[in-house]
Motif scaffolding. Structure first.
Motif, PDB file in Angstrom:
ATOM      1  N   GLU A 203     -12.860 -13.806  -8.575  1.00 38.65           N
ATOM      2  CA  GLU A 203     -13.463 -12.946  -7.558  1.00 38.65           C
ATOM      3  C   GLU A 203     -12.695 -11.643  -7.434  1.00 38.65           C
ATOM      4  OE1 GLU A 203     -14.933 -14.033  -3.818  1.00 38.65           O
ATOM      5  OE2 GLU A 203     -14.926 -16.195  -4.228  1.00 38.65           O
ATOM      6  N   SER A 204     -13.397 -10.619  -6.975  1.00 38.61           N
ATOM      7  CA  SER A 204     -12.763  -9.383  -6.534  1.00 38.61           C
ATOM      8  C   SER A 204     -12.872  -9.341  -5.016  1.00 38.61           C
ATOM      9  CB  SER A 204     -13.465  -8.167  -7.152  1.00 38.61           C
ATOM     10  OG  SER A 204     -13.246  -8.120  -8.535  1.00 38.61           O
ATOM     11  N   VAL A 205     -11.738  -9.284  -4.349  1.00 45.13           N
ATOM     12  CA  VAL A 205     -11.695  -9.385  -2.891  1.00 45.13           C
ATOM     13  C   VAL A 205     -11.313  -8.024  -2.310  1.00 45.13           C
ATOM     14  CG1 VAL A 205     -10.699 -10.578  -0.909  1.00 45.13           C
ATOM     15  CG2 VAL A 205     -11.033 -11.804  -3.077  1.00 45.13           C
ATOM     16  N   ARG A 206     -12.202  -7.481  -1.491  1.00 54.18           N
ATOM     17  CA  ARG A 206     -11.931  -6.204  -0.831  1.00 54.18           C
ATOM     18  C   ARG A 206     -11.487  -6.489   0.595  1.00 54.18           C
ATOM     19  NH1 ARG A 206     -14.916  -2.009   2.051  1.00 54.18           N
ATOM     20  NH2 ARG A 206     -14.179   0.068   1.427  1.00 54.18           N
ATOM     21  N   TRP A 207     -10.326  -5.984   0.963  1.00 56.24           N
ATOM     22  CA  TRP A 207      -9.763  -6.278   2.276  1.00 56.24           C
ATOM     23  C   TRP A 207      -9.139  -5.015   2.856  1.00 56.24           C
ATOM     24  CZ3 TRP A 207      -4.223  -6.269   2.773  1.00 56.24           C
ATOM     25  CH2 TRP A 207      -3.537  -6.118   1.559  1.00 56.24           C
ATOM     26  N   ALA A 208      -9.038  -4.998   4.182  1.00 57.79           N
ATOM     27  CA  ALA A 208      -8.514  -3.826   4.893  1.00 57.79           C
ATOM     28  C   ALA A 208      -6.991  -3.883   4.913  1.00 57.79           C
ATOM     29  CB  ALA A 208      -9.065  -3.785   6.304  1.00 57.79           C
ATOM     30  N   ARG A 209      -6.360  -3.035   4.105  1.00 60.11           N
ATOM     31  CA  ARG A 209      -4.894  -3.026   4.000  1.00 60.11           C
ATOM     32  C   ARG A 209      -4.244  -2.396   5.221  1.00 60.11           C
ATOM     33  NH1 ARG A 209      -4.525  -0.235  -0.531  1.00 60.11           N
ATOM     34  NH2 ARG A 209      -4.317   1.713   0.619  1.00 60.11           N
ATOM     35  N   SER A 210      -4.834  -1.309   5.748  1.00 62.26           N
ATOM     36  CA  SER A 210      -4.289  -0.599   6.905  1.00 62.26           C
ATOM     37  C   SER A 210      -5.434  -0.013   7.722  1.00 62.26           C
ATOM     38  CB  SER A 210      -3.357   0.542   6.463  1.00 62.26           C
ATOM     39  OG  SER A 210      -2.243   0.061   5.747  1.00 62.26           O
ATOM     40  N   GLY A 211      -5.140   0.256   8.993  1.00 69.64           N
ATOM     41  CA  GLY A 211      -6.163   0.818   9.863  1.00 69.64           C
ATOM     42  C   GLY A 211      -6.359   2.303   9.708  1.00 69.64           C
ATOM     43  N   SER A 212      -5.394   2.973   9.073  1.00 74.84           N
ATOM     44  CA  SER A 212      -5.484   4.426   8.911  1.00 74.84           C
ATOM     45  C   SER A 212      -4.592   4.855   7.762  1.00 74.84           C
ATOM     46  CB  SER A 212      -5.043   5.140  10.186  1.00 74.84           C
ATOM     47  OG  SER A 212      -3.648   4.941  10.408  1.00 74.84           O
ATOM     48  N   LEU A 213      -4.786   6.098   7.315  1.00 77.14           N
ATOM     49  CA  LEU A 213      -3.928   6.637   6.266  1.00 77.14           C
ATOM     50  C   LEU A 213      -2.487   6.739   6.755  1.00 77.14           C
ATOM     51  CD1 LEU A 213      -3.671   7.889   3.435  1.00 77.14           C
ATOM     52  CD2 LEU A 213      -4.261  10.100   4.465  1.00 77.14           C
ATOM     53  N   ALA A 214      -2.294   7.141   8.008  1.00 78.69           N
ATOM     54  CA  ALA A 214      -0.940   7.263   8.560  1.00 78.69           C
ATOM     55  C   ALA A 214      -0.222   5.919   8.560  1.00 78.69           C
ATOM     56  CB  ALA A 214      -0.999   7.840   9.972  1.00 78.69           C
ATOM     57  N   GLU A 215      -0.944   4.856   8.915  1.00 77.30           N
ATOM     58  CA  GLU A 215      -0.338   3.515   8.892  1.00 77.30           C
ATOM     59  C   GLU A 215       0.035   3.127   7.466  1.00 77.30           C
ATOM     60  OE1 GLU A 215      -1.569  -1.147   9.704  1.00 77.30           O
ATOM     61  OE2 GLU A 215      -2.818   0.451  10.556  1.00 77.30           O
ATOM     62  N   ASP A 216      -0.838   3.450   6.521  1.00 82.89           N
ATOM     63  CA  ASP A 216      -0.569   3.146   5.121  1.00 82.89           C
ATOM     64  C   ASP A 216       0.703   3.853   4.655  1.00 82.89           C
ATOM     65  OD1 ASP A 216      -1.871   1.372   3.465  1.00 82.89           O
ATOM     66  OD2 ASP A 216      -3.049   2.896   2.428  1.00 82.89           O
ATOM     67  N   VAL A 217       0.832   5.133   4.993  1.00 82.54           N
ATOM     68  CA  VAL A 217       2.003   5.907   4.581  1.00 82.54           C
ATOM     69  C   VAL A 217       3.272   5.360   5.232  1.00 82.54           C
ATOM     70  CG1 VAL A 217       3.094   8.181   4.645  1.00 82.54           C
ATOM     71  CG2 VAL A 217       0.661   7.984   4.107  1.00 82.54           C
ATOM     72  N   ALA A 218       3.184   5.007   6.506  1.00 85.00           N
ATOM     73  CA  ALA A 218       4.361   4.463   7.201  1.00 85.00           C
ATOM     74  C   ALA A 218       4.838   3.175   6.542  1.00 85.00           C
ATOM     75  CB  ALA A 218       4.022   4.222   8.669  1.00 85.00           C
ATOM     76  N   LYS A 219       3.914   2.318   6.159  1.00 86.13           N
ATOM     77  CA  LYS A 219       4.288   1.081   5.475  1.00 86.13           C
ATOM     78  C   LYS A 219       4.897   1.390   4.107  1.00 86.13           C
ATOM     79  CE  LYS A 219       0.889  -2.093   7.514  1.00 86.13           C
ATOM     80  NZ  LYS A 219      -0.279  -2.945   7.230  1.00 86.13           N
ATOM     81  N   LEU A 220       4.289   2.325   3.400  1.00 83.59           N
ATOM     82  CA  LEU A 220       4.783   2.672   2.075  1.00 83.59           C
ATOM     83  C   LEU A 220       6.214   3.198   2.150  1.00 83.59           C
ATOM     84  CD1 LEU A 220       3.705   2.735  -0.866  1.00 83.59           C
ATOM     85  CD2 LEU A 220       3.112   5.130  -0.473  1.00 83.59           C
ATOM     86  N   ARG A 221       6.527   3.970   3.185  1.00 83.65           N
ATOM     87  CA  ARG A 221       7.874   4.528   3.333  1.00 83.65           C
ATOM     88  C   ARG A 221       8.937   3.451   3.553  1.00 83.65           C
ATOM     89  NH1 ARG A 221       8.375   9.649   2.993  1.00 83.65           N
ATOM     90  NH2 ARG A 221       6.672  11.113   3.420  1.00 83.65           N
ATOM     91  N   MET A 222       8.525   2.280   3.988  1.00 83.26           N
ATOM     92  CA  MET A 222       9.490   1.177   4.123  1.00 83.26           C
ATOM     93  C   MET A 222       9.914   0.615   2.771  1.00 83.26           C
ATOM     94  SD  MET A 222       7.866  -0.952   7.319  1.00 83.26           S
ATOM     95  CE  MET A 222       7.267  -0.095   8.774  1.00 83.26           C
ATOM     96  N   ARG A 223       9.180   0.981   1.724  1.00 79.54           N
ATOM     97  CA  ARG A 223       9.475   0.527   0.360  1.00 79.54           C
ATOM     98  C   ARG A 223       9.559  -0.998   0.280  1.00 79.54           C
ATOM     99  NH1 ARG A 223      14.356   2.049  -1.403  1.00 79.54           N
ATOM    100  NH2 ARG A 223      15.132   2.591   0.663  1.00 79.54           N
ATOM    101  N   ALA A 224       8.550  -1.639   0.870  1.00 82.73           N
ATOM    102  CA  ALA A 224       8.515  -3.098   0.905  1.00 82.73           C
ATOM    103  C   ALA A 224       7.841  -3.700  -0.320  1.00 82.73           C
ATOM    104  CB  ALA A 224       7.793  -3.561   2.176  1.00 82.73           C
ATOM    105  N   VAL A 225       7.508  -2.860  -1.295  1.00 75.20           N
ATOM    106  CA  VAL A 225       6.894  -3.301  -2.548  1.00 75.20           C
ATOM    107  C   VAL A 225       7.984  -3.386  -3.610  1.00 75.20           C
ATOM    108  CG1 VAL A 225       5.151  -2.759  -4.286  1.00 75.20           C
ATOM    109  CG2 VAL A 225       4.725  -2.204  -1.885  1.00 75.20           C
ATOM    110  N   SER A 226       7.968  -4.460  -4.388  1.00 76.73           N
ATOM    111  CA  SER A 226       9.076  -4.715  -5.311  1.00 76.73           C
ATOM    112  C   SER A 226       9.262  -3.614  -6.351  1.00 76.73           C
ATOM    113  CB  SER A 226       8.872  -6.064  -6.012  1.00 76.73           C
ATOM    114  OG  SER A 226       7.660  -6.087  -6.740  1.00 76.73           O
TER     115      SER A 226
END
Length: 248
Positions: A185-208
């Motif tokens: 399956e291809s599953v489409r899901w809501a990663r963040s509520g906004s672009l700003a939230e997405d950027v804030a999470k990305l800045r935490m560098r929580a991706v390996s």
């Protein structure tokens, strides 16, 4: 590929940086449910459970119990508690559960961290009951997700891509062990509520992948993002990922 040590830094940022909203959790749980019997409870294994991003949700959706198996001690220390969840020290190659003890198993974005794929696939086959389902959510080197930061910083995509096997390689990891591929399956899901939230999470560098970059590559990427942000559309940010469903 260098092994990523979650005890060093990632444990401190993972829960906040990879937090999943309730609506996104429901998307995934509903997807899993579509491949499982309606009887409850169902016993689950969450392999590579980390800080429990998915683990309590499995208990709520399927009645528990759920066993979260995680090799990082500092990730387990922060794991979300739930009465039906037991977190255990283990790994893909060493799952501390009896034979044929779980109805379903989840490997959610962790297969690229497993060193011995053949041994881990055999362990998953061992702990699943006959007819049980194994859910594998993974990226593939030949089918990388289309996320906006990879479009802005292509160099990051190449670092990330190097962690993953191809679609065929990952499928063979499991079918060679004795699983049969029941669905894809291809599953489409809501990663963040906004672009700003997405950027804030990305800045935490929580991706390996960030652990595999040097400081200059990381800084150059975030500089490119800052330049691109004014041109980007705001609003909820969605991601589409592949889900493989194997039957024991």
């Amino acid at each position: 590929m260098e092994k990523v040590d979650y005890d060093a830094r990632l444990h401190a940022v993972y829960a906040a940086g990879r937090q999943m909203a309730p609506a996104a959790q429901r998307t995934w749980m509903d997807t899993f449910a579509g491949h499982l019997p309606t009887t409850r409870p169902l016993v689950w294994l969450d392999l590579g459970s980390g800080t429990g991003r998915m683990t309590p949700g499995l208990a709520e959706a399927f009645g528990g119990p759920v066993y979260g198996v995680e090799p990082s001690a500092r990730m387990r220390e922060q794991a979300v508690a739930h009465d039906a969840v037991t977190y255990l020290d283990g790994s893909g190659e060493r799952i501390p559960l009896p034979d044929a003890s779980v109805d379903a198993a989840l490997v959610f974005f962790v297969w690229h961290h497993v060193r011995d794929h053949a041994a881990a696939a055999r362990e998953l086959l061992r702990v699943l009951r006959p007819g049980g389902r194994l859910f594998v959510q993974a990226n593939f080197a030949d089918l990388m997700p289309d996320v906006w930061w990879f479009r802005v910083v292509p160099a990051w995509r190449e670092v990330d891509r190097a962690q993953f096997g191809t679609f065929d390689e990952v499928c063979h990891d499991f079918t060679d062990a004795g699983f049969s591929l029941a669905a894809r399956e291809s599953v489409r899901w809501a990663r963040s509520g906004s672009l700003a939230e997405d950027v804030a999470k990305l800045r935490m560098r929580a991706v390996s992948a960030f652990e595999l970059m040097d400081a200059s590559a990381t800084a150059a990427g975030f500089a490119a993002i800052e330049t691109a942000l004014p041109t980007m559309e705001d609003g909820p940010q969605y991601e589409t990922n592949s889900l493989l469903v194997f039957e024991r």
